[in-house]
Scaffold this motif. Sequence first.
Motif, PDB file in Angstrom:
ATOM      1  N   ALA A 136       0.843  -1.192   0.000  1.00 12.85           N
ATOM      2  CA  ALA A 136       0.000   0.000   0.000  1.00 12.85           C
ATOM      3  C   ALA A 136       0.876   1.238   0.000  1.00 12.85           C
ATOM      4  CB  ALA A 136      -0.920   0.011   1.222  1.00 12.85           C
ATOM      5  N   THR A 137       0.323   2.320  -0.462  1.00 16.56           N
ATOM      6  CA  THR A 137       1.079   3.558  -0.510  1.00 16.56           C
ATOM      7  C   THR A 137       1.111   4.256   0.844  1.00 16.56           C
ATOM      8  OG1 THR A 137      -0.918   4.722  -1.217  1.00 16.56           O
ATOM      9  CG2 THR A 137       0.537   3.891  -2.941  1.00 16.56           C
ATOM     10  N   ASP A 138       0.178   3.941   1.744  1.00 15.67           N
ATOM     11  CA  ASP A 138       0.144   4.563   3.060  1.00 15.67           C
ATOM     12  C   ASP A 138       1.247   3.988   3.930  1.00 15.67           C
ATOM     13  OD1 ASP A 138      -2.544   4.225   1.818  1.00 15.67           O
ATOM     14  OD2 ASP A 138      -3.082   5.689   3.343  1.00 15.67           O
ATOM     15  N   ASP A 139       2.011   4.855   4.564  1.00 12.38           N
ATOM     16  CA  ASP A 139       3.065   4.397   5.451  1.00 12.38           C
ATOM     17  C   ASP A 139       2.454   3.775   6.698  1.00 12.38           C
ATOM     18  OD1 ASP A 139       5.076   7.307   4.688  1.00 12.38           O
ATOM     19  OD2 ASP A 139       5.016   5.328   3.722  1.00 12.38           O
ATOM     20  N   ASP A 140       3.059   2.704   7.174  1.00 13.37           N
ATOM     21  CA  ASP A 140       2.626   1.965   8.372  1.00 13.37           C
ATOM     22  C   ASP A 140       1.102   1.838   8.477  1.00 13.37           C
ATOM     23  OD1 ASP A 140       1.929   4.548   9.162  1.00 13.37           O
ATOM     24  OD2 ASP A 140       3.124   4.541  10.967  1.00 13.37           O
ATOM     25  N   TYR A 141       0.436   1.545   7.362  1.00 16.07           N
ATOM     26  CA  TYR A 141      -1.028   1.449   7.371  1.00 16.07           C
ATOM     27  C   TYR A 141      -1.516   0.294   8.236  1.00 16.07           C
ATOM     28  CZ  TYR A 141      -1.254  -2.695   4.363  1.00 16.07           C
ATOM     29  OH  TYR A 141      -1.158  -3.974   3.876  1.00 16.07           O
ATOM     30  N   ILE A 142      -0.679  -0.740   8.407  1.00 11.18           N
ATOM     31  CA  ILE A 142      -1.111  -1.917   9.176  1.00 11.18           C
ATOM     32  C   ILE A 142      -1.490  -1.517  10.600  1.00 11.18           C
ATOM     33  CG2 ILE A 142      -0.352  -4.131  10.117  1.00 11.18           C
ATOM     34  CD1 ILE A 142       1.358  -4.491   7.618  1.00 11.18           C
ATOM     35  N   GLU A 143      -0.716  -0.609  11.192  1.00 14.58           N
ATOM     36  CA  GLU A 143      -1.005  -0.184  12.555  1.00 14.58           C
ATOM     37  C   GLU A 143      -2.246   0.692  12.634  1.00 14.58           C
ATOM     38  OE1 GLU A 143       0.534  -1.361  15.181  1.00 14.58           O
ATOM     39  OE2 GLU A 143       1.686  -2.592  13.794  1.00 14.58           O
ATOM     40  N   LYS A 144      -2.722   1.173  11.503  1.00 19.61           N
ATOM     41  CA  LYS A 144      -3.908   2.026  11.479  1.00 19.61           C
ATOM     42  C   LYS A 144      -5.195   1.231  11.310  1.00 19.61           C
ATOM     43  CE  LYS A 144      -1.298   5.831   9.368  1.00 19.61           C
ATOM     44  NZ  LYS A 144      -1.177   6.696   8.165  1.00 19.61           N
ATOM     45  N   ILE A 145      -5.090  -0.056  11.037  1.00 18.90           N
ATOM     46  CA  ILE A 145      -6.300  -0.868  10.856  1.00 18.90           C
ATOM     47  C   ILE A 145      -6.991  -1.041  12.205  1.00 18.90           C
ATOM     48  CG2 ILE A 145      -7.207  -3.104  10.130  1.00 18.90           C
ATOM     49  CD1 ILE A 145      -4.807  -3.378   8.266  1.00 18.90           C
ATOM     50  N   SER A 146      -8.233  -0.633  12.282  1.00 19.92           N
ATOM     51  CA  SER A 146      -8.955  -0.687  13.553  1.00 19.92           C
ATOM     52  C   SER A 146     -10.238  -1.510  13.484  1.00 19.92           C
ATOM     53  CB  SER A 146      -9.300   0.738  14.017  1.00 19.92           C
ATOM     54  OG  SER A 146     -10.092   1.399  13.051  1.00 19.92           O
ATOM     55  N   ILE A 147     -10.604  -1.981  12.281  1.00 20.44           N
ATOM     56  CA  ILE A 147     -11.822  -2.792  12.174  1.00 20.44           C
ATOM     57  C   ILE A 147     -11.452  -4.263  12.368  1.00 20.44           C
ATOM     58  CG2 ILE A 147     -12.927  -1.148  10.633  1.00 20.44           C
ATOM     59  CD1 ILE A 147     -12.321  -3.054   8.306  1.00 20.44           C
ATOM     60  N   PRO A 148     -12.357  -5.087  12.868  1.00 19.73           N
ATOM     61  CA  PRO A 148     -12.075  -6.516  13.002  1.00 19.73           C
ATOM     62  C   PRO A 148     -12.089  -7.204  11.646  1.00 19.73           C
ATOM     63  CG  PRO A 148     -14.317  -6.042  13.709  1.00 19.73           C
ATOM     64  CD  PRO A 148     -13.675  -4.714  13.441  1.00 19.73           C
ATOM     65  N   ALA A 149     -11.269  -8.251  11.519  1.00 17.28           N
ATOM     66  CA  ALA A 149     -11.184  -9.018  10.275  1.00 17.28           C
ATOM     67  C   ALA A 149     -11.338 -10.495  10.604  1.00 17.28           C
ATOM     68  CB  ALA A 149      -9.849  -8.765   9.580  1.00 17.28           C
ATOM     69  N   ALA A 150     -12.054 -11.208   9.746  1.00 17.41           N
ATOM     70  CA  ALA A 150     -12.286 -12.631   9.970  1.00 17.41           C
ATOM     71  C   ALA A 150     -12.229 -13.370   8.640  1.00 17.41           C
ATOM     72  CB  ALA A 150     -13.630 -12.863  10.651  1.00 17.41           C
ATOM     73  N   LEU A 151     -11.666 -14.567   8.665  1.00 15.48           N
ATOM     74  CA  LEU A 151     -11.639 -15.435   7.495  1.00 15.48           C
ATOM     75  C   LEU A 151     -12.746 -16.468   7.641  1.00 15.48           C
ATOM     76  CD1 LEU A 151      -9.904 -16.247   4.894  1.00 15.48           C
ATOM     77  CD2 LEU A 151      -8.986 -18.055   6.360  1.00 15.48           C
ATOM     78  N   ILE A 152     -13.570 -16.609   6.603  1.00 18.06           N
ATOM     79  CA  ILE A 152     -14.632 -17.614   6.625  1.00 18.06           C
ATOM     80  C   ILE A 152     -14.340 -18.668   5.567  1.00 18.06           C
ATOM     81  CG2 ILE A 152     -16.326 -15.965   7.482  1.00 18.06           C
ATOM     82  CD1 ILE A 152     -17.470 -15.764   4.674  1.00 18.06           C
ATOM     83  N   SER A 153     -14.967 -19.816   5.693  1.00 15.83           N
ATOM     84  CA  SER A 153     -14.727 -20.916   4.761  1.00 15.83           C
ATOM     85  C   SER A 153     -15.290 -20.593   3.382  1.00 15.83           C
ATOM     86  CB  SER A 153     -15.357 -22.202   5.287  1.00 15.83           C
ATOM     87  OG  SER A 153     -16.775 -22.085   5.285  1.00 15.83           O
ATOM     88  N   LYS A 154     -14.791 -21.304   2.388  1.00 17.21           N
ATOM     89  CA  LYS A 154     -15.276 -21.100   1.018  1.00 17.21           C
ATOM     90  C   LYS A 154     -16.761 -21.423   0.910  1.00 17.21           C
ATOM     91  CE  LYS A 154     -14.227 -22.323  -3.795  1.00 17.21           C
ATOM     92  NZ  LYS A 154     -15.636 -22.501  -4.176  1.00 17.21           N
ATOM     93  N   GLY A 155     -17.187 -22.490   1.589  1.00 19.41           N
ATOM     94  CA  GLY A 155     -18.592 -22.876   1.536  1.00 19.41           C
ATOM     95  C   GLY A 155     -19.513 -21.808   2.096  1.00 19.41           C
ATOM     96  N   LEU A 156     -19.133 -21.224   3.242  1.00 20.46           N
ATOM     97  CA  LEU A 156     -19.959 -20.181   3.842  1.00 20.46           C
ATOM     98  C   LEU A 156     -19.961 -18.936   2.968  1.00 20.46           C
ATOM     99  CD1 LEU A 156     -21.672 -19.071   6.124  1.00 20.46           C
ATOM    100  CD2 LEU A 156     -19.562 -18.511   7.367  1.00 20.46           C
ATOM    101  N   GLY A 157     -18.809 -18.601   2.398  1.00 15.14           N
ATOM    102  CA  GLY A 157     -18.738 -17.447   1.512  1.00 15.14           C
ATOM    103  C   GLY A 157     -19.608 -17.617   0.285  1.00 15.14           C
ATOM    104  N   ASP A 158     -19.597 -18.809  -0.309  1.00 15.65           N
ATOM    105  CA  ASP A 158     -20.432 -19.058  -1.488  1.00 15.65           C
ATOM    106  C   ASP A 158     -21.913 -18.957  -1.146  1.00 15.65           C
ATOM    107  OD1 ASP A 158     -18.157 -19.446  -2.982  1.00 15.65           O
ATOM    108  OD2 ASP A 158     -18.222 -21.639  -2.882  1.00 15.65           O
ATOM    109  N   SER A 159     -22.292 -19.453   0.027  1.00 16.80           N
ATOM    110  CA  SER A 159     -23.703 -19.377   0.438  1.00 16.80           C
ATOM    111  C   SER A 159     -24.145 -17.930   0.624  1.00 16.80           C
ATOM    112  CB  SER A 159     -23.915 -20.162   1.735  1.00 16.80           C
ATOM    113  OG  SER A 159     -23.631 -21.538   1.546  1.00 16.80           O
ATOM    114  N   MET A 160     -23.280 -17.103   1.219  1.00 18.19           N
ATOM    115  CA  MET A 160     -23.607 -15.685   1.396  1.00 18.19           C
ATOM    116  C   MET A 160     -23.782 -14.999   0.040  1.00 18.19           C
ATOM    117  SD  MET A 160     -21.223 -14.294   4.515  1.00 18.19           S
ATOM    118  CE  MET A 160     -21.494 -14.792   6.220  1.00 18.19           C
TER     119      MET A 160
END
Length: 622
Positions: A136-160
Motif C-alpha cells: 500500500a502507498t500509506d506508510d505503516d497502514y497496518i497499525e492504522k487498521i482498527s476494524i475486526p477481520a475474519a476469514l470464513i470458509s469457502k462454503g460459507l462465503g459461497d452461500s452468502m
Amino acid sequence: MRTKLSFLSCVWIFLCGSCVGRFVVEKNNLRISSPKSMRGVYECAIGNFGVPKYGGTMIGTVVYPKSNQNGCTRFDTSLSSKPGTFPTFVLVDRGDCYFTLKAWNAQKGGAAAILVADDRVEPLITMDTPEEGNGATDDDYIEKISIPAALISKGLGDSMKKALSSGAMVNVNLDWREALPHPDERVEYELWTSSNDECGPKCDSEIQFLKSFKGAAQLLEQKGFTKFTPHYITWYCPEAFILSQQCKSQCINNGRYCAPDPELDFSRGYNGRDVVIQNLRQACFFRVANESGKPWQWWDYMTDFAIRCPMRENKYTEECSDSVIKSLGVDLKKVKDCIGDPRADADNSVLNAEQDAQIGKDSRGDVTILPTLVINNRQYRGKLSKGAVLKAICSGFQETTEPSICLTPDMETNECLENNGGCWQDKAANITACRDTFRGRVCECPIVQNVQFVGDGYTHCEASGTLRCAINNGGCWKGSQGGRTYSACIDNRTKGCKCPSGFRGDGVNSCEDVDECKEKLACQCPECECKNTWGSYDCKCSDGLFYNRENDMCIGKYAATVASGGIVWMVILILAAAGAGGYAFYKYRIRRYMDSEIRAIMAQYMPLDNQPEIPTQTRHDV
C-alpha cells in the motif's frame, strides 16, 4: 512486532524438531440471523491485525461489492451505513493481495468489519501481516487498521454470495464473548517478545506498546487483578552446525540457545548471541524482581532500556543494561548469577524453561510469532496497542468482576463518534442508543432523566412509561403559535401519540388545526358569528346575547349570568348576608351585656341620673 522468524532460523528450527509444532488458529463465532435458510452459528478465524471486539458482539449487514470483489483497490462506492441501519460488513474474496491491504481498503471505504471468503476448501487459517513490504502507498497502514477481520470458509462465503445475489439480506452477528476464557476474577497473561529493536517499524510499534501499556499493566499487577509473565523465544542449533559461523554468531552455551541476527548479516553489527544474552538478562531481571515482590518492575526496565540502550546508538551493551538495573534498585548480583556464563557448555535453567513454555499445551498452540500475547492460556489476535490489548485482558475477567480500569473512559472504543456507531439517534433531542464500552460499542436504547426508551437500538427507540413527555415530548408532535402550546403526548403509561382537541393528524409527525367554523362543528346558532383560531375557535352572539360553549347556543345576559355561575354567586351573597347579620347580633348582645354590668357596678358608688336610687338591702345576687 508482527514478524516470524527468519528463513534461516526456521530451517534450523525444522532441523532440530522445534518447527514441527502445533499452531492453533484462534476463532470466534459468526451467527447468521437472516435469511432463514442460512440461520445458524459458524466459525471464523480471527485476523492477526485490526481490533477484534474481545468480550463483545457486533451486528452487521453483509455487502458483496459488484466490483473490486477481492478488495485490493479502493472501493468506488461508500460502505458506510446510514443512521438507523446495521453497520456494513464487506465480504471480499481471498487472493491477489495481502489480507491487511484488503482490510485497510475496507476500513477506508467505511466498512465496520471485513469478512474474507477463502478461495479453496481447507481448514481455517490465521490471516497474518506480511513479512516484508505492505502493498500500500500509506506508510505503516497496518497499525492504522482498527476494524475486526475474519476469514470464513469457502462454503460459507459461497452461500452468502448466493443469498445476496437473490436479493436476500444477510445479517450477521460476530461474537467474541467466548474467544478468550474468563474463568475467574484474575487474568493471567504472557508476552512473548524480544529485546531486538532493529526490525524497523514493527519493533518501533512494540516498543511504543510497552511504553503506553506500562501504567495499566503495573496497576493491574499491583492490585492483584492480573499475573503477568514475560517470555522469550529461542531454539537450539543442530549438532552438525554447532561449529558453523551462523551458530557461533547466533547462539550461546555451545549452540543450546539461539536467536536471529538483527541485520541478518553475520559480519557486522550486533549478533543473535547478543540478543539471546539480553533476552536472558531481561528474563532474569523479572525473576529477581518477582522474588522481591515487585514483578511489575519489568515494565520499567523494558521501557528504560529501550530509551537508554538502543542498538542504533551502539548502546545495546551489558554496561548500559547494568546501569538501568542499578537505577531501579534491583539486586544486580542476583541478576548476573541467574544469567550464568553464556560461554559455558552447559544448560541454563531459565532458557530451558523458556523453550519448554514455547511448546503449546492443552488448548494453547505453539508460540511461533513475535510478539505473541497469551491471555488465560489462549493466544491473542489483533493489533498490539494499549486499547485493544487492555480490552482483551478485561474480557478475561468474569463479568461484573472487572477492575475499575476496565470501566474508565480511556477504555471506551469511541465507535460512537463515527456515524453514531450505526445506532439509533435523535439529533434534535441529542439522544442516542450508542454506548461505548471496553467490550465494544453497544446499540442499546438509553434511560434519560429516569425515562426508559425501548426498541432494538438500531432502527428505533421510543420513550415509555410515566414522564415520557418530558423527553423529546415522548416522540410526539408539539407546536406553539400565538402564545399557545399544544402537545400530542399524553403523560401516562400508555404509548403512542394523539392529537389534542382542535387538531387532527397522526400525532407523531404532524397535527393540523381543525377549522370548526368552516366544517360547521361549532358556533352554528342563528345569532352566532364564528371565527377560527389555532387549536380552537371564537364565537360571538348578536343583540347582546351571551354564547354558551357547552350547549353551542346564545342566551340572555341574566340567564347567561345564572348559567355561567350565578347560582354560585347567589350562594356566596346569602352566606355573606348571614355572616353580617350574625356578626351584628353578636355585637348587639355583647354591648347590652357590658352596658348592664357597668351600670350595676357604678350604682354601688353613686346613683345614676336617669334611675332611682336602689336600696342596698333589696339587691339580690344574680
